[in-house]
Design a protein around this motif. Structure first.
Motif, mmCIF file in Angstrom:
data_model
loop_
_atom_site.group_PDB
_atom_site.id
_atom_site.type_symbol
_atom_site.label_atom_id
_atom_site.label_comp_id
_atom_site.label_asym_id
_atom_site.label_seq_id
_atom_site.Cartn_x
_atom_site.Cartn_y
_atom_site.Cartn_z
ATOM 1 N N MET A 1 38.221 55.185 32.622
ATOM 2 C CA MET A 1 37.558 53.924 32.956
ATOM 3 C C MET A 1 36.845 53.308 31.751
ATOM 4 S SD MET A 1 38.366 53.627 36.123
ATOM 5 C CE MET A 1 37.284 52.373 36.827
ATOM 6 N N GLY A 2 37.171 53.818 30.528
ATOM 7 C CA GLY A 2 36.471 53.330 29.351
ATOM 8 C C GLY A 2 36.753 51.882 29.034
ATOM 9 N N PHE A 3 37.842 51.333 29.561
ATOM 10 C CA PHE A 3 38.167 49.931 29.300
ATOM 11 C C PHE A 3 37.293 48.987 30.105
ATOM 12 C CE2 PHE A 3 40.516 51.009 33.038
ATOM 13 C CZ PHE A 3 40.638 49.851 33.773
ATOM 14 N N MET A 4 36.428 49.513 30.984
ATOM 15 C CA MET A 4 35.544 48.686 31.795
ATOM 16 C C MET A 4 34.098 48.873 31.382
ATOM 17 S SD MET A 4 37.080 49.267 35.632
ATOM 18 C CE MET A 4 36.025 47.974 36.319
ATOM 19 N N SER A 5 33.347 47.779 31.398
ATOM 20 C CA SER A 5 31.922 47.867 31.129
ATOM 21 C C SER A 5 31.213 48.448 32.348
ATOM 22 C CB SER A 5 31.356 46.481 30.817
ATOM 23 O OG SER A 5 31.365 45.664 31.986
ATOM 24 N N GLY A 6 29.950 48.820 32.165
ATOM 25 C CA GLY A 6 29.181 49.352 33.284
ATOM 26 C C GLY A 6 29.046 48.354 34.408
ATOM 27 N N GLU A 7 28.804 47.068 34.064
ATOM 28 C CA GLU A 7 28.651 46.037 35.095
ATOM 29 C C GLU A 7 29.960 45.827 35.853
ATOM 30 O OE1 GLU A 7 27.137 42.472 33.365
ATOM 31 O OE2 GLU A 7 25.045 43.125 33.523
ATOM 32 N N GLU A 8 31.075 45.844 35.136
ATOM 33 C CA GLU A 8 32.360 45.669 35.797
ATOM 34 C C GLU A 8 32.660 46.838 36.726
ATOM 35 O OE1 GLU A 8 34.693 43.085 32.341
ATOM 36 O OE2 GLU A 8 34.815 45.278 32.358
ATOM 37 N N LEU A 9 32.291 48.029 36.309
ATOM 38 C CA LEU A 9 32.506 49.208 37.142
ATOM 39 C C LEU A 9 31.671 49.130 38.416
ATOM 40 C CD1 LEU A 9 33.978 51.926 37.288
ATOM 41 C CD2 LEU A 9 31.998 52.970 36.160
ATOM 42 N N VAL A 10 30.419 48.694 38.269
ATOM 43 C CA VAL A 10 29.544 48.554 39.439
ATOM 44 C C VAL A 10 30.090 47.488 40.385
ATOM 45 C CG1 VAL A 10 27.256 47.805 40.201
ATOM 46 C CG2 VAL A 10 27.480 49.379 38.275
ATOM 47 N N LEU A 11 30.550 46.354 39.839
ATOM 48 C CA LEU A 11 31.103 45.283 40.666
ATOM 49 C C LEU A 11 32.317 45.775 41.454
ATOM 50 C CD1 LEU A 11 31.524 42.425 41.677
ATOM 51 C CD2 LEU A 11 32.517 41.828 39.464
ATOM 52 N N THR A 12 33.134 46.597 40.841
ATOM 53 C CA THR A 12 34.345 47.090 41.489
ATOM 54 C C THR A 12 34.050 48.120 42.568
ATOM 55 O OG1 THR A 12 35.601 46.701 39.445
ATOM 56 C CG2 THR A 12 36.579 48.174 41.083
ATOM 57 N N LEU A 13 33.095 49.001 42.302
ATOM 58 C CA LEU A 13 32.858 50.127 43.205
ATOM 59 C C LEU A 13 31.748 49.903 44.229
ATOM 60 C CD1 LEU A 13 33.234 53.164 40.772
ATOM 61 C CD2 LEU A 13 34.955 52.126 42.263
ATOM 62 N N ALA A 14 30.798 49.002 43.938
ATOM 63 C CA ALA A 14 29.658 48.812 44.841
ATOM 64 C C ALA A 14 30.078 48.461 46.268
ATOM 65 C CB ALA A 14 28.710 47.757 44.284
ATOM 66 N N PRO A 15 31.025 47.524 46.462
ATOM 67 C CA PRO A 15 31.406 47.207 47.854
ATOM 68 C C PRO A 15 32.005 48.396 48.588
ATOM 69 C CG PRO A 15 32.137 45.485 46.349
ATOM 70 C CD PRO A 15 31.690 46.633 45.491
ATOM 71 N N VAL A 16 32.747 49.250 47.866
ATOM 72 C CA VAL A 16 33.359 50.417 48.504
ATOM 73 C C VAL A 16 32.280 51.408 48.942
ATOM 74 C CG1 VAL A 16 34.938 52.358 48.182
ATOM 75 C CG2 VAL A 16 35.456 50.128 47.143
ATOM 76 N N VAL A 17 31.328 51.667 48.061
ATOM 77 C CA VAL A 17 30.246 52.608 48.379
ATOM 78 C C VAL A 17 29.413 52.083 49.540
ATOM 79 C CG1 VAL A 17 28.145 53.697 47.510
ATOM 80 C CG2 VAL A 17 30.167 53.532 46.036
ATOM 81 N N VAL A 18 29.052 50.802 49.482
ATOM 82 C CA VAL A 18 28.248 50.210 50.555
ATOM 83 C C VAL A 18 28.992 50.275 51.881
ATOM 84 C CG1 VAL A 18 27.316 48.019 51.428
ATOM 85 C CG2 VAL A 18 26.877 48.719 49.067
ATOM 86 N N TYR A 19 30.288 50.033 51.856
ATOM 87 C CA TYR A 19 31.085 50.044 53.085
ATOM 88 C C TYR A 19 30.978 51.386 53.799
ATOM 89 C CZ TYR A 19 35.165 49.388 56.142
ATOM 90 O OH TYR A 19 35.994 49.278 57.230
ATOM 91 N N TRP A 20 31.244 52.466 53.079
ATOM 92 C CA TRP A 20 31.286 53.774 53.722
ATOM 93 C C TRP A 20 29.892 54.309 54.047
ATOM 94 C CZ3 TRP A 20 35.508 54.963 56.018
ATOM 95 C CH2 TRP A 20 36.727 54.491 55.532
ATOM 96 N N VAL A 21 28.907 53.986 53.220
ATOM 97 C CA VAL A 21 27.546 54.444 53.510
ATOM 98 C C VAL A 21 26.996 53.713 54.734
ATOM 99 C CG1 VAL A 21 25.162 54.465 52.675
ATOM 100 C CG2 VAL A 21 27.021 55.158 51.150
ATOM 101 N N TYR A 22 27.130 52.395 54.763
ATOM 102 C CA TYR A 22 26.585 51.617 55.881
ATOM 103 C C TYR A 22 27.325 51.937 57.178
ATOM 104 C CZ TYR A 22 24.425 47.569 58.196
ATOM 105 O OH TYR A 22 23.710 46.752 59.028
ATOM 106 N N ALA A 23 28.659 52.004 57.105
ATOM 107 C CA ALA A 23 29.429 52.368 58.291
ATOM 108 C C ALA A 23 29.095 53.788 58.737
ATOM 109 C CB ALA A 23 30.919 52.243 58.007
ATOM 110 N N GLY A 24 28.854 54.680 57.767
ATOM 111 C CA GLY A 24 28.500 56.055 58.104
ATOM 112 C C GLY A 24 27.172 56.158 58.819
ATOM 113 N N VAL A 25 26.225 55.297 58.462
ATOM 114 C CA VAL A 25 24.927 55.284 59.149
ATOM 115 C C VAL A 25 25.117 54.901 60.614
ATOM 116 C CG1 VAL A 25 22.709 54.095 59.307
ATOM 117 C CG2 VAL A 25 23.569 54.827 57.074
ATOM 118 N N TYR A 26 25.897 53.846 60.858
ATOM 119 C CA TYR A 26 26.183 53.456 62.239
ATOM 120 C C TYR A 26 26.860 54.590 62.996
ATOM 121 C CZ TYR A 26 24.947 48.501 62.539
ATOM 122 O OH TYR A 26 24.256 47.320 62.626
ATOM 123 N N GLU A 27 27.860 55.199 62.360
ATOM 124 C CA GLU A 27 28.613 56.248 63.028
ATOM 125 C C GLU A 27 27.715 57.430 63.369
ATOM 126 O OE1 GLU A 27 32.207 57.426 64.739
ATOM 127 O OE2 GLU A 27 31.573 55.507 63.859
#
Length: 266
Positions: A1-27
């Motif tokens: 993942m070295g071709f991506m900056s830290g901000e780009e990595l966060v932008l790409t992965l943040a929605p995925v992490v939020v999805y499973w964490v928030y859905a997991g709380v409901y579940e």
């Protein structure tokens, strides 16, 4: 993942992490506590009998959609970085709060407009519904982590491209965009969670909420309440809005009753 900056990595992965964490709380709350039982729109029995897609199918489908979404996100970021607007990604100077808020507003409007018209198109063209969008409606009794379940083509056309359009039109930095898409993801999960709790702040802030989207998932509701994920303006302007009432169900939870006779479709 070295071709991506830290901000780009966060932008790409943040929605995925939020999805499973928030859905997991409901579940977890629904599976191991009774705190949300009185606000449930569907029982576990409903989920087992009304839903065609199994939970394993849903997990696999969502993970595939998120992988495609991440790949397109990386492509958009790299193309933009090499284009005329590349300075946006490289800038480290924070913008004033009001400017960021305005960009959020633009992104919300673009995302809503794109998703309304593409969502409505998916229901209006029989081939597109049968081949693509019907996958999402295999979950007739929605639950949190089924929010992004659907055919990959539908996911790209309706969700991923709307996000790319919102990002490019708003001019947000990758850092601000990460916050925006994390919020939009949480909102989408909430709209499908099957729980209409009156103290939920997202329900208080937005008319487009779990109960509103429940009307669309009900039998015969596929031509109403297309708007997602924030506002209801397009449904109201174009005659596809269906009012509804939340009532106590016989099972002890809640039931959404749509008033079909007050709905007009153009």
């Amino acid at each position: 993942m070295g071709f991506m900056s830290g901000e780009e990595l966060v932008l790409t992965l943040a929605p995925v992490v939020v999805y499973w964490v928030y859905a997991g709380v409901y579940e977890a709350l629904l599976e191991h506590t009774t705190v949300l039982d009185r606000y449930r729109l569907h029982s576990r029995r409903d989920e087992e009998t009304k839903n065609i897609a199994s939970r394993k199918d849903v997990v696999r489908g969502v993970l595939l959609q998120q992988a495609i979404q991440a790949a397109i996100s990386v492509a958009v970021l790299k193309l933009e970085a090499h284009g005329a607007a590349g300075g946006r990604a490289a800038s480290s100077q924070p913008e004033p709060f009001l400017v960021v808020a305005a960009r959020f507003g633009v992104a919300m409007l673009v995302l809503d407009a794109w998703q309304y018209f593409m969502h409505r198109l998916m229901h209006s063209v029989p081939f597109m519904y049968r081949r693509f969008h019907s996958w999402h409606h295999r979950v007739a009794a929605p639950y949190a982590y089924a929010a992004q379940y659907g055919h990959p083509v539908d996911g790209v056309l309706t969700e991923t491209l709307s996000g790319a359009a919102a990002y490019l039109a708003s001019g947000m930095s990758p850092r601000a965009a990460a916050a925006f898409f994390a919020f939009a993801t949480a909102k989408g999960v909430d709209d499908h969670c099957g729980v209409a709790a009156p103290w939920n702040p997202l329900h208080a802030a937005f008319r487009n909420n779990t109960a509103y989207h429940e009307v669309h998932h009900q039998r015969g509701g596929g031509r109403r309440n297309f708007s997602q994920p924030f506002f209801v303006v397009w449904d109201r302007l174009l005659g596809t809005y269906a009012p509804y009432a939340l009532c106590q169900s016989r099972g002890g939870g809640l039931e959404v009753r749509a008033f079909k006779d007050q709905t007009t479709t153009r």
